[in-house]
Design a protein around this motif. Structure first.
Motif, PDB file in Angstrom:
ATOM      1  N   GLY A   1       0.820  -1.212   0.000  1.00 57.86           N
ATOM      2  CA  GLY A   1       0.000   0.000   0.000  1.00 57.86           C
ATOM      3  C   GLY A   1       0.843   1.246   0.000  1.00 57.86           C
ATOM      4  N   ASP A   2       0.207   2.349   0.303  1.00 59.22           N
ATOM      5  CA  ASP A   2       0.839   3.676   0.279  1.00 59.22           C
ATOM      6  C   ASP A   2       1.562   3.914   1.601  1.00 59.22           C
ATOM      7  N   ILE A   3       2.867   4.039   1.534  1.00 56.50           N
ATOM      8  CA  ILE A   3       3.703   4.153   2.753  1.00 56.50           C
ATOM      9  C   ILE A   3       3.319   5.393   3.578  1.00 56.50           C
TER      10      ILE A   3
ATOM     11  N   ASN B   1      16.295  11.610  -3.709  1.00 61.80           N
ATOM     12  CA  ASN B   1      17.475  11.865  -4.550  1.00 61.80           C
ATOM     13  C   ASN B   1      18.428  12.752  -3.734  1.00 61.80           C
TER      14      ASN B   1
ATOM     15  N   GLY C   1      12.709  16.578  -2.942  1.00 63.72           N
ATOM     16  CA  GLY C   1      11.485  15.991  -3.499  1.00 63.72           C
ATOM     17  C   GLY C   1      11.682  15.533  -4.945  1.00 63.72           C
ATOM     18  N   GLY C   2      10.664  14.828  -5.417  1.00 64.85           N
ATOM     19  CA  GLY C   2      10.754  14.281  -6.785  1.00 64.85           C
ATOM     20  C   GLY C   2       9.452  13.582  -7.113  1.00 64.85           C
ATOM     21  N   GLY C   3       9.553  12.442  -7.803  1.00 68.88           N
ATOM     22  CA  GLY C   3       8.340  11.699  -8.168  1.00 68.88           C
ATOM     23  C   GLY C   3       8.172  10.512  -7.242  1.00 68.88           C
TER      24      GLY C   3
ATOM     25  N   ASP D   1       8.927   9.485  -3.213  1.00 76.19           N
ATOM     26  CA  ASP D   1       9.444  10.787  -2.744  1.00 76.19           C
ATOM     27  C   ASP D   1       8.365  11.853  -2.903  1.00 76.19           C
TER      28      ASP D   1
ATOM     29  N   ALA E   1       5.137  11.348  -3.199  1.00 73.72           N
ATOM     30  CA  ALA E   1       3.968  11.031  -2.351  1.00 73.72           C
ATOM     31  C   ALA E   1       4.208  11.499  -0.919  1.00 73.72           C
TER      32      ALA E   1
ATOM     33  N   CYS F   1      10.451  -0.090  -1.722  1.00 73.45           N
ATOM     34  CA  CYS F   1      11.413  -0.891  -2.512  1.00 73.45           C
ATOM     35  C   CYS F   1      12.422   0.076  -3.141  1.00 73.45           C
TER      36      CYS F   1
ATOM     37  N   THR G   1      14.046   0.669  -7.024  1.00 72.69           N
ATOM     38  CA  THR G   1      13.457  -0.229  -8.036  1.00 72.69           C
ATOM     39  C   THR G   1      12.479   0.475  -8.960  1.00 72.69           C
ATOM     40  N   GLY G   2      12.271   1.776  -8.775  1.00 71.29           N
ATOM     41  CA  GLY G   2      11.371   2.506  -9.682  1.00 71.29           C
ATOM     42  C   GLY G   2      12.189   3.294 -10.686  1.00 71.29           C
ATOM     43  N   VAL G   3      12.214   4.587 -10.509  1.00 71.26           N
ATOM     44  CA  VAL G   3      12.956   5.480 -11.424  1.00 71.26           C
ATOM     45  C   VAL G   3      14.413   5.048 -11.570  1.00 71.26           C
ATOM     46  N   TYR G   4      14.993   4.547 -10.456  1.00 70.13           N
ATOM     47  CA  TYR G   4      16.431   4.211 -10.499  1.00 70.13           C
ATOM     48  C   TYR G   4      16.720   2.834 -11.102  1.00 70.13           C
TER      49      TYR G   4
ATOM     50  N   ASP H   1       6.168  -6.890  -6.685  1.00 70.31           N
ATOM     51  CA  ASP H   1       7.041  -6.864  -5.495  1.00 70.31           C
ATOM     52  C   ASP H   1       6.447  -7.682  -4.359  1.00 70.31           C
TER      53      ASP H   1
HETATM   54  N1  APR Z   1       4.133   4.084  -1.178  1.00 67.47           N
HETATM   55  C1  APR Z   1       4.986   3.022  -1.236  1.00 67.47           C
HETATM   56  N2  APR Z   1       5.757   2.741  -2.311  1.00 67.47           N
HETATM   57  C2  APR Z   1       5.624   3.553  -3.392  1.00 67.47           C
HETATM   58  C3  APR Z   1       4.764   4.680  -3.406  1.00 67.47           C
HETATM   59  C4  APR Z   1       3.998   4.929  -2.242  1.00 67.47           C
HETATM   60  N3  APR Z   1       3.149   5.972  -2.153  1.00 67.47           N
HETATM   61  N4  APR Z   1       4.884   5.295  -4.627  1.00 67.47           N
HETATM   62  C5  APR Z   1       5.774   4.567  -5.337  1.00 67.47           C
HETATM   63  N5  APR Z   1       6.220   3.518  -4.605  1.00 67.47           N
HETATM   64  C6  APR Z   1       7.181   2.466  -4.966  1.00 67.47           C
HETATM   65  C7  APR Z   1       7.433   2.242  -6.426  1.00 67.47           C
HETATM   66  O1  APR Z   1       6.393   1.440  -6.996  1.00 67.47           O
HETATM   67  C8  APR Z   1       8.752   1.474  -6.346  1.00 67.47           C
HETATM   68  O2  APR Z   1       8.475   0.115  -6.050  1.00 67.47           O
HETATM   69  O3  APR Z   1       8.449   2.851  -4.458  1.00 67.47           O
HETATM   70  C9  APR Z   1       9.457   2.100  -5.130  1.00 67.47           C
HETATM   71  C10 APR Z   1      10.614   3.027  -5.438  1.00 67.47           C
HETATM   72  O4  APR Z   1      10.346   3.725  -6.632  1.00 67.47           O
HETATM   73  P1  APR Z   1      10.725   5.305  -6.791  1.00 67.47           P
HETATM   74  O5  APR Z   1       9.810   6.093  -5.939  1.00 67.47           O
HETATM   75  O6  APR Z   1      10.753   5.604  -8.242  1.00 67.47           O
HETATM   76  O7  APR Z   1      12.179   5.445  -6.154  1.00 67.47           O
HETATM   77  P2  APR Z   1      13.612   5.089  -6.772  1.00 67.47           P
HETATM   78  O8  APR Z   1      13.550   4.009  -7.787  1.00 67.47           O
HETATM   79  O9  APR Z   1      14.484   4.903  -5.566  1.00 67.47           O
HETATM   80  O10 APR Z   1      14.021   6.430  -7.533  1.00 67.47           O
HETATM   81  C11 APR Z   1      14.296   7.564  -6.763  1.00 67.47           C
HETATM   82  O11 APR Z   1      12.816   8.893  -8.062  1.00 67.47           O
HETATM   83  O12 APR Z   1      11.011   9.979  -7.219  1.00 67.47           O
HETATM   84  C12 APR Z   1      12.309  10.131  -7.597  1.00 67.47           C
HETATM   85  O13 APR Z   1      13.126  11.915  -6.208  1.00 67.47           O
HETATM   86  C13 APR Z   1      13.192  10.517  -6.443  1.00 67.47           C
HETATM   87  O14 APR Z   1      15.036  11.002  -7.889  1.00 67.47           O
HETATM   88  C14 APR Z   1      14.525  10.061  -6.961  1.00 67.47           C
HETATM   89  C15 APR Z   1      14.183   8.765  -7.680  1.00 67.47           C
END
Ligand code: APR
Length: 229
Positions: A69-71, A84, A89-91, A94, A96, A170, A173-176, A214
């Motif tokens: 769920g939403d952390i 980052n 902040g970011g997407g 971060d 959220a 996690c 595992t998203g943007v990075y 995940d």
């Molecule tokens: N609650 C829990 N997990 C979430 C949420 C949320 N509200 N929103 C996204 N996630 C999950 C994503 O689905 C992914 O599994 O968090 C995990 C990490 O993804 P990212 O947020 O993209 O983080 P990361 O891969 O570490 O990239 C960091 O992204 O948002 C930017 O500013 C941030 O530049 C930094 C980069």
């Protein structure tokens, strides 16, 4: 009001008072099953991962949770932010966390001097149900040593600040773009090592997954790390 005054105001609030500020559904720790509880009610449906994993003391399964769920909803001592290096902040998670916490989180983060990959820094949580946010910066791509440093740095701050409950997203595992299964293994290796060496320092470490993929990965791995009958 300065962010310092606001931070102290929120830290002094009871959970009941803070809940009124959070727009979403708040999830308290007592509503999150431990891995032991989850295993006992779901064991027939859990497919073990084929990975060969060195199991740890099954008692530690009472200190671990897998929650999807939403952390930002978690009413616990600290939630970890996958940030980052700017900490501004970011997407993703971060974005959220900053949206839910409000603008003072960014004001405090701007005073922390940034964050290196693998490091972690702690701030207030402001309008979030949690007490603190621990910001860490994961590696871009599969760099296990750096990702392990993220978990270790966050857990050191948990211990130094006498926090009893923490949730990890996690990280990376998203943007990075860190491969999910490989990242989950680093997360579990790091957290179980910490729990073996510091089992009285925390009550609960929560793996907060967002994606179904995940959830499947962590479910498959967790029951290999904690061999419950
Ligand atoms: N609650 C829990 N997990 C979430 C949420 C949320 N509200 N929103 C996204 N996630 C999950 C994503 O689905 C992914 O599994 O968090 C995990 C990490 O993804 P990212 O947020 O993209 O983080 P990361 O891969 O570490 O990239 C960091 O992204 O948002 C930017 O500013 C941030 O530049 C930094 C980069």
């Amino acid at each position: 009001m300065s962010f310092v005054e606001e931070k102290n105001k929120f830290l002094a609030m009871s959970s009941e008072e803070k809940r009124k500020l959070f727009k979403g559904q708040v999830v308290s720790l007592d509503k999150i099953s431990t891995w032991t509880e989850f295993w006992k009610s779901n064991k027939s449906d859990i497919d073990a991962t084929s990975e060969s994993i060195e199991p740890v003391d099954s008692e530690l399964a009472d200190k671990v949770s897998l929650w999807q769920g939403d952390i930002t909803a978690l009413e616990i001592d600290a939630i970890v932010n996958a940030a980052n290096s700017s900490l501004l902040g970011g997407g993703g998670v971060d974005g959220a966390i900053h949206r839910a916490a409000g603008p003072s989180l960014k004001k405090e983060c701007a005073t922390l001097g940034g964050c290196e990959v693998g490091e972690a820094k702690i701030s207030g949580a402001y309008k979030l149900p949690s007490k603190y946010v621990i910001h860490t910066v994961g590696p871009k791509g599969e760099k296990p040593d750096k990702l392990q440093e993220c978990y270790e740095s966050c857990l050191s701050l948990v211990k130094e600040n006498n926090l009893r409950s923490v949730a990890f997203p996690c990280i990376s595992t998203g943007v990075y773009g860190y491969p999910q299964a490989a990242a989950a293994k680093v997360a579990l290796d790091s957290v179980t090592k910490f729990l073996v060496e510091n089992k009285d320092s925390v009550d609960r470490v929560i793996f907060c997954v967002f994606l179904e993929s995940d959830k499947d990965i962590y479910t498959g791995l967790l029951q290999k790390y904690f061999c419950l009958e």
